[in-house]
Design a protein around this motif. Structure first.
Motif, short mmCIF file in Angstrom:
data_model
loop_
_atom_site.label_atom_id
_atom_site.label_comp_id
_atom_site.label_asym_id
_atom_site.label_seq_id
_atom_site.Cartn_x
_atom_site.Cartn_y
_atom_site.Cartn_z
N MET A 183 0.79 -1.20 -0.03
CA MET A 183 0.15 -0.05 0.07
C MET A 183 0.94 1.16 0.00
O MET A 183 1.25 1.67 0.92
CB MET A 183 -0.90 0.00 1.26
CG MET A 183 -1.91 -1.05 1.22
SD MET A 183 -2.97 -1.41 2.71
CE MET A 183 -3.99 -0.30 3.08
N ILE A 197 -21.54 2.95 5.29
CA ILE A 197 -20.53 3.03 6.02
C ILE A 197 -19.74 4.14 5.57
O ILE A 197 -19.02 3.75 4.48
CB ILE A 197 -19.91 1.73 6.70
CG1 ILE A 197 -20.95 1.03 7.33
CG2 ILE A 197 -18.49 1.95 7.36
CD1 ILE A 197 -20.37 -0.02 8.19
N PHE A 249 -8.23 1.13 10.83
CA PHE A 249 -7.34 -0.07 10.21
C PHE A 249 -5.96 -0.08 10.73
O PHE A 249 -5.10 -0.81 11.04
CB PHE A 249 -7.27 -0.45 8.94
CG PHE A 249 -7.39 -1.87 8.81
CD1 PHE A 249 -6.22 -2.46 8.29
CD2 PHE A 249 -8.76 -2.53 8.81
CE1 PHE A 249 -6.42 -3.92 8.03
CE2 PHE A 249 -8.58 -4.03 8.58
CZ PHE A 249 -7.64 -4.56 8.06
N LEU A 288 -15.87 -6.72 4.40
CA LEU A 288 -15.92 -7.20 5.88
C LEU A 288 -14.42 -7.82 6.14
O LEU A 288 -14.18 -8.63 5.37
CB LEU A 288 -16.94 -8.00 6.12
CG LEU A 288 -17.36 -8.20 7.59
CD1 LEU A 288 -18.00 -6.81 7.83
CD2 LEU A 288 -18.59 -9.13 7.92
N ARG A 323 -12.18 -7.72 9.61
CA ARG A 323 -12.17 -8.58 10.94
C ARG A 323 -13.65 -8.50 11.65
O ARG A 323 -13.80 -9.17 12.52
CB ARG A 323 -11.26 -7.61 11.93
CG ARG A 323 -9.81 -7.82 11.37
CD ARG A 323 -9.20 -7.01 12.57
NE ARG A 323 -7.61 -7.09 12.38
CZ ARG A 323 -6.77 -6.27 11.87
NH1 ARG A 323 -7.25 -5.26 11.33
NH2 ARG A 323 -5.57 -6.55 12.05
N GLY A 324 -14.29 -7.57 10.86
CA GLY A 324 -15.70 -7.54 11.56
C GLY A 324 -15.92 -6.69 12.77
O GLY A 324 -16.76 -6.13 13.33
N SER A 333 -17.88 -3.21 11.88
CA SER A 333 -19.21 -3.10 11.57
C SER A 333 -19.90 -3.72 12.90
O SER A 333 -20.93 -3.11 13.30
CB SER A 333 -19.41 -4.65 10.72
OG SER A 333 -18.62 -4.95 10.02
N ILE A 354 -0.75 -4.99 -0.43
CA ILE A 354 -2.00 -4.61 0.46
C ILE A 354 -1.93 -4.95 1.76
O ILE A 354 -1.61 -6.26 1.99
CB ILE A 354 -3.34 -5.03 -0.08
CG1 ILE A 354 -3.73 -4.59 -1.54
CG2 ILE A 354 -4.41 -4.31 0.94
CD1 ILE A 354 -4.46 -3.28 -1.82
N ASP A 355 -1.77 -4.06 2.52
CA ASP A 355 -1.58 -4.30 4.19
C ASP A 355 -2.95 -5.00 4.56
O ASP A 355 -4.24 -4.42 4.72
CB ASP A 355 -1.36 -3.11 4.93
CG ASP A 355 -1.12 -3.39 6.48
OD1 ASP A 355 -0.19 -4.19 6.60
OD2 ASP A 355 -1.96 -3.19 7.31
N THR A 356 -2.93 -6.37 5.00
CA THR A 356 -4.04 -7.14 5.44
C THR A 356 -3.95 -7.84 6.54
O THR A 356 -2.81 -7.99 7.06
CB THR A 356 -4.45 -8.06 4.47
OG1 THR A 356 -3.30 -9.00 4.07
CG2 THR A 356 -5.01 -7.35 3.17
P1 AMP Z 1 -13.81 -4.59 9.83
O1 AMP Z 1 -14.73 -4.11 10.94
O2 AMP Z 1 -12.53 -5.07 10.55
O3 AMP Z 1 -14.24 -5.87 9.25
O4 AMP Z 1 -13.20 -3.52 8.89
C1 AMP Z 1 -14.07 -3.20 7.80
C2 AMP Z 1 -13.66 -1.98 7.17
O5 AMP Z 1 -12.21 -1.86 6.91
C3 AMP Z 1 -14.46 -1.59 6.01
O6 AMP Z 1 -14.97 -0.24 6.13
C4 AMP Z 1 -13.20 -1.50 5.07
O7 AMP Z 1 -13.51 -0.45 4.16
C5 AMP Z 1 -12.15 -1.26 5.57
N1 AMP Z 1 -10.89 -2.00 4.98
C6 AMP Z 1 -10.98 -3.03 4.41
N2 AMP Z 1 -9.78 -3.60 3.84
C7 AMP Z 1 -8.71 -2.65 4.51
C8 AMP Z 1 -7.26 -2.52 4.53
N3 AMP Z 1 -6.55 -3.52 3.83
N4 AMP Z 1 -6.85 -1.68 5.30
C9 AMP Z 1 -7.75 -0.60 5.95
N5 AMP Z 1 -9.06 -0.65 5.96
C10 AMP Z 1 -9.56 -1.76 5.21
#
Ligand code: AMP
Length: 452
Positions: free
Chosen positions: A1, A286, A319, A354, A356-357, A360, A392-394
């Motif tokens: 990224m 969101i 994140f 989605l 880690r969830g 949300s 991509i940082d995941t």
């Molecule tokens: P989570 O609640 O952890 O499932 O995060 C979901 C949110 O993280 C969504 O709004 C995505 O837009 C955002 N997201 C997805 N991938 C990434 C990423 N690699 N880095 C930062 N944010 C992310």
């Protein structure tokens, strides 16, 4: 990224200012560090790079230390190597072609053999980034020209790389043969060229988008010629443009891999509406990442959109916070619900992905606390299951919620009345027509490169 930019201006161009603006437009691609290297054609390159956002790091004083008509810029989100000053790019090294600077978006894989080989030859690494491997290969090359040394270096590495490389008299832009990361070339008003990761950077500096750099293509600009010279790395059969760029990462106002990101995300939302309609009073995106998909979803079903969640724009992406505890806190700092909009209503919340969830879960609880009667969750891409090795940082496999829970368990975890994702086939049906192939590893575990 990461975001990269290369500016090849006329003699009177202040290239570092354009590189600064280009990096500013691409800030979303990396917030850990920022840097620019410039040249006025003299022996020494000028470099300013360090930790922080583009606007924080680049004070007037720092920019004034970057003279010249050639510059490359970088903003970094650490995917390999830690967040340290020494890892800020562009990196510079002394080579047989004078000082050479490099800025890299992507991630190399299978690097240990090359690192071993270089270390045995006595090469000392000053950073912990994979980018330095390419620079050291160039610096130790026996090739006669910079471009030949770049070919030689790239023949020894595998993975994702969009690069801009410069010496005092040359600039080289490259996209790896699979074309994982975007990179395009534009024309500067008044003459000269510019390379950027995303077209939104061209818009800001009022450059014309000529075209995307093709996968495997190398573009060379030299002081003694006026036109770019185009050539290719050995071809690879299939292209693997990162589909997650279109889902989440790129800015909606950019055109990436030939598609407008906003329209693609809207189409994901419309397809999601066909696959997973909900009965509700309103669609709530969101912010900001879920907005285009939510619009598509709302339009397709004729359910009005309401911005029932408001984001504080002075907080970075949740994140990027380093620990779970801070991330939980971060959600509250970042979003707030509008009670008088949501109270008593049946709500469909739409996000782009989605992971880690955790976001949300918090936001759904927030919407319920604001009085919503029902909260349904719809996601504009399929469940993520595999970490990205290509830039991509995941999170790790374990951290992806889809690797721990099935869809019903995930629904319970996030506290929604219903949960549905866009199907994999549905996602591809939106993009398939417009490109030759995508990397979809994060959803399928099908790796384009064998990872050792
Ligand atoms: P989570 O609640 O952890 O499932 O995060 C979901 C949110 O993280 C969504 O709004 C995505 O837009 C955002 N997201 C997805 N991938 C990434 C990423 N690699 N880095 C930062 N944010 C992310």
């Amino acid at each position: 990224m990461c975001g990269i930019v290369g500016v090849w201006g006329r003699r009177e161009t202040e290239a570092s200012i354009l590189a600064y603006l280009g990096s500013y437009a691409q800030q979303h691609r990396g917030q850990a560090s920022a840097g620019i290297v410039s040249s006025d054609g003299g022996k020494k390159l000028y470099r300013e790079a360090g930790l922080g956002l583009v606007r924080e790091f680049f004070t007037k004083e720092r920019l004034s230390c970057l003279p010249g008509h050639i510059a490359i810029g970088h903003n970094r989100y650490a995917t390999t190597g830690t967040v340290k000053e020494c890892n800020a790019q562009p990196l510079v090294a002394e080579t047989p072609f004078g000082e050479v600077a490099i800025a890299h978006n992507g991630n190399l894989v299978n690097t240990s053999a090359v690192v071993d080989m270089l270390t045995r030859r006595g090469v000392l690494f000053t950073s912990t980034t994979d980018t330095e491997i390419i620079l050291r290969l160039i610096a130790t090359s026996k090739a006669k020209t910079l471009i030949a040394s770049v070919y030689e270096a790239l023949a020894q590495v595998e993975g994702a790389y969009s690069l801009v490389i410069m010496s005092a008299t040359e600039m080289i832009a490259v996209r790896d043969p699979r074309g994982f990361r975007p990179l395009c070339i534009g024309k500067l008003e008044g003459g000269g060229y510019v390379f950027v990761s995303e077209t939104c950077a061209l818009d800001l500096i009022e450059a014309t988008h000529m075209r995307d750099i093709f996968p495997g293509e190398i573009v060379l600009l030299r002081s003694d010629t006026t036109n770019p010279e185009y050539s290719f790395l050995p071809a690879i059969e299939k292209r693997h443009a990162c589909l997650f760029e279109l889902v989440y990462f790129a800015r909606p106002d950019s055109n990436v891999f030939g598609d407008n990101v906003y329209l693609i995300r809207k189409a994901f939302g419309a397809e999601l509406a066909r696959e997973a309609p909900a009965t509700a009073d309103m669609v709530v995106p969101i912010p900001d990442s879920g907005v285009p998909a939510a619009l598509g979803y709302s339009e397709a079903l004729g359910i009005p959109i309401e911005h029932g969640l408001i984001r504080n724009h002075y907080v970075g992406r949740t994140f990027i916070e380093p620990t779970q505890s801070i991330r939980h806190f971060g959600v509250k700092v970042k979003h707030n619900a509008i009670r008088c909009v949501l109270a008593g209503k049946r709500v469909v919340v739409v996000d782009d992905s989605l992971v880690r969830g955790t976001t949300s879960k918090k936001l759904i609880a927030m919407i319920r606390n604001a009085g919503a009667r029902e909260v349904h969750m719809r996601v504009g891409s399929p469940p993520l299951v595999e970490p990205c090795y290509y830039g991509i940082d995941t999170p790790t496999r374990e951290e992806y919620i889809a690797n721990t829970y099935n869809i019903e368990e995930t629904r319970q975890f996030i506290g929604a009345d219903s949960l549905q994702y866009l199907s994999y086939a549905g996602m591809l049906s939106v993009v398939r027509k417009t490109s030759q192939g995508y990397c979809t590893t994060c959803w399928t575990r099908n790796h384009p490169i064998h990872i050792l």
